[in-house]
Scaffold this motif. Structure first.
Motif, mmCIF file in Angstrom:
data_model
loop_
_atom_site.group_PDB
_atom_site.id
_atom_site.type_symbol
_atom_site.label_atom_id
_atom_site.label_comp_id
_atom_site.label_asym_id
_atom_site.label_seq_id
_atom_site.Cartn_x
_atom_site.Cartn_y
_atom_site.Cartn_z
ATOM 1 N N UNK A 24 0.733 -1.099 0.105
ATOM 2 C CA UNK A 24 0.001 -0.189 -0.101
ATOM 3 C C UNK A 24 1.001 1.012 0.017
ATOM 4 N N UNK A 25 0.582 2.267 -0.491
ATOM 5 C CA UNK A 25 1.103 3.598 -0.637
ATOM 6 C C UNK A 25 2.531 3.674 -1.250
ATOM 7 N N UNK A 26 2.961 2.387 -1.764
ATOM 8 C CA UNK A 26 4.074 2.437 -2.679
ATOM 9 C C UNK A 26 4.100 1.752 -4.205
ATOM 10 N N UNK A 27 3.366 2.683 -4.849
ATOM 11 C CA UNK A 27 2.632 1.830 -6.074
ATOM 12 C C UNK A 27 3.996 1.872 -7.222
ATOM 13 N N UNK A 28 5.072 2.468 -6.925
ATOM 14 C CA UNK A 28 6.205 2.691 -8.082
ATOM 15 C C UNK A 28 7.079 1.471 -7.751
ATOM 16 N N UNK A 29 7.175 0.566 -8.258
ATOM 17 C CA UNK A 29 8.437 -0.839 -8.201
ATOM 18 C C UNK A 29 9.286 -0.243 -9.406
ATOM 19 N N UNK A 30 10.460 -0.587 -8.761
ATOM 20 C CA UNK A 30 11.598 -0.064 -9.761
ATOM 21 C C UNK A 30 12.759 -1.200 -9.564
ATOM 22 N N UNK A 31 12.871 -1.768 -10.666
ATOM 23 C CA UNK A 31 13.816 -2.976 -10.846
ATOM 24 C C UNK A 31 15.207 -2.589 -11.161
ATOM 25 N N UNK A 32 16.064 -2.882 -10.494
ATOM 26 C CA UNK A 32 17.404 -2.581 -10.827
ATOM 27 C C UNK A 32 18.141 -3.676 -11.051
ATOM 28 N N UNK A 33 18.887 -4.074 -12.227
ATOM 29 C CA UNK A 33 19.119 -5.567 -12.465
ATOM 30 C C UNK A 33 20.459 -5.308 -13.274
ATOM 31 N N UNK A 34 21.335 -6.435 -13.395
ATOM 32 C CA UNK A 34 22.439 -6.719 -13.907
ATOM 33 C C UNK A 34 22.293 -7.766 -14.939
ATOM 34 N N UNK A 35 23.189 -7.863 -15.919
ATOM 35 C CA UNK A 35 23.118 -9.062 -16.919
ATOM 36 C C UNK A 35 21.763 -8.866 -17.814
ATOM 37 N N UNK A 36 21.421 -7.908 -18.174
ATOM 38 C CA UNK A 36 20.171 -7.820 -18.851
ATOM 39 C C UNK A 36 18.875 -8.168 -17.585
ATOM 40 N N UNK A 37 18.048 -9.247 -18.045
ATOM 41 C CA UNK A 37 17.208 -9.465 -16.793
ATOM 42 C C UNK A 37 17.489 -10.835 -16.304
#
Ligand SMILES: [Fe+2]
Length: 379
Positions: A24-37
């Motif tokens: 709740x209240x954190x609708x923005x998910x950010x993926x930080x990733x290496x080697x493509x996905x």
């Protein structure tokens, strides 16, 4: 041998499953990733959009180009058009061809991938004849001789795998016949159309090697094979032959749509598919920084559901180190599950090495693109 440190951790409020059921209240998910996905990755849950910057200075920035406006002298040679985005492992160009090529082309620098954005043509090459149309990918192995005879004006995207070759991705869990069956790959035929072009007329071949063009003259047409056998050939697949992987409960990463693989880059294809329907599933691409790759998208057809004001023939270039994701309106529409289906078709080029931008591409750039995420959905 080496391996990544591997330790799934969690801090604070999180969802257990990526791209679904956000706190709740954190609708923005950010993926930080290496080697493509495929490498280590972390998902942050933010209360503000990761693309909500108010100002941006300096050379690292997202780019939007309009490849419809690329200046090109009238030419029948693919080697006479400028590099638009390039590095030592790949070269992206566009080429408008209206008249039949009066010379054969031969790329001794690497395999060439043609994507037919507009038009149709007859392709004649060492391996025979193939009719090609819009939406076709054509992989031309290094040093193959070929020419096109357009049936209508053509707008072609070319991607050279410099000193390299195009291969197909491992399909892993879903098996060899998913996404597209290898039986869908078409190859040229030694057919009547091919035999009709045998001739004793003089033909020239423009060979590109190390970026320089040499011209070889034959006193006959060297496309004179009467047959061939082997496991190397020009091959064609159309985006309409791709049956995309999807999950109604999980937004798959772009890598699920990989079509061709080279050593230092991949080409993926986004094709029409249903939008995720599970109430908790993310319905637009997740915000991410794909920290090891530069990402280029060429928009071919349809409505580009995660971007505003994008038309076909346009190109976005999101360099590594830049967090990106859906535009605010698209993000809000995804939250409301407004669209049930996406009809977009786009070609993605992800490169492991930084891309340079050619002058011809820069001349078509929209310098305001970096500000296009500015309106937040609640504004
Ligand atoms: Fe991306």
């Amino acid at each position: 041998m080496r391996k990544w440190a591997s330790f799934p951790l969690k801090e604070g409020d999180v969802s257990r499953q990526a791209h679904a059921d956000f706190p709740q209240q954190a609708i923005y998910e950010r993926e930080t990733g290496r080697s493509g996905f495929f490498g280590p990755a972390t998902h942050f849950h933010h209360t503000h959009a990761p693309t909500g910057w108010s100002d941006w200075q300096g050379p690292l920035r997202p780019h939007l180009f309009n490849f419809n406006e690329i200046e090109q002298n009238k030419t029948m040679s693919p080697w006479a058009v400028p590099y638009l985005l390039f590095n030592s492992h790949c070269k992206m160009r566009t080429w408008r061809l209206t008249d039949s090529m009066n010379k054969l082309a031969r790329n001794a620098d690497g395999d060439e991938l043609l994507f037919i954005h507009e038009g149709s043509a007859e392709l004649y090459c060492d391996y025979g004849h193939l009719s090609v149309r819009d939406g076709d990918y054509i992989v031309i192995p290094r040093s193959t001789m070929w020419r096109l005879v357009p049936n209508e004006p053509m707008f072609i995207l070319l991607i050279e795998a410099t000193n390299d070759s195009y291969q197909l991705p491992e399909k892993g869990l879903v098996g060899n016949h998913a996404i597209f069956d290898p039986a869908m790959l078409d190859t040229p035929k030694i057919n009547d159309a091919f035999k009709a072009q045998y001739s004793e007329d003089s033909w020239q071949v423009e060979v590109k090697r190390h970026g320089q063009v040499s011209v070889i003259t034959y006193p006959y047409n060297p496309l004179d094979a009467v047959g061939w056998h082997g496991d190397l050939a020009v091959m064609r697949i159309n985006w309409r032959d791709i049956r995309p992987l999807m999950s109604h409960r999980y937004h798959l990463p772009p890598s699920a749509h990989t079509t061709f693989v080279a050593q230092r880059f991949v080409v993926c294809t986004f094709v029409p598919r249903p939008i995720e329907s599970d109430p908790g599933a993310l319905k637009v691409p997740f915000y991410h920084n794909n920290d090891d790759y530069d990402e280029v998208l060429f928009y071919h057809a349809g409505d580009f559901f995660s971007r505003d004001n994008i038309e076909k023939g346009m190109v976005t270039f999101h360099p590594a180190g830049f967090t990106h994701g859906p535009h605010p309106k698209a993000f809000a529409a995804g939250r409301e599950y407004k669209k049930k289906f996406t009809d977009e078709v786009a070609v993605m080029l992800d490169t492991r090495d930084a891309l340079e931008i050619g002058d011809a591409a820069l001349a078509t750039e929209n310098p305001d693109y970096v500000n296009s995420w500015k309106t937040r959905p609640q504004d």
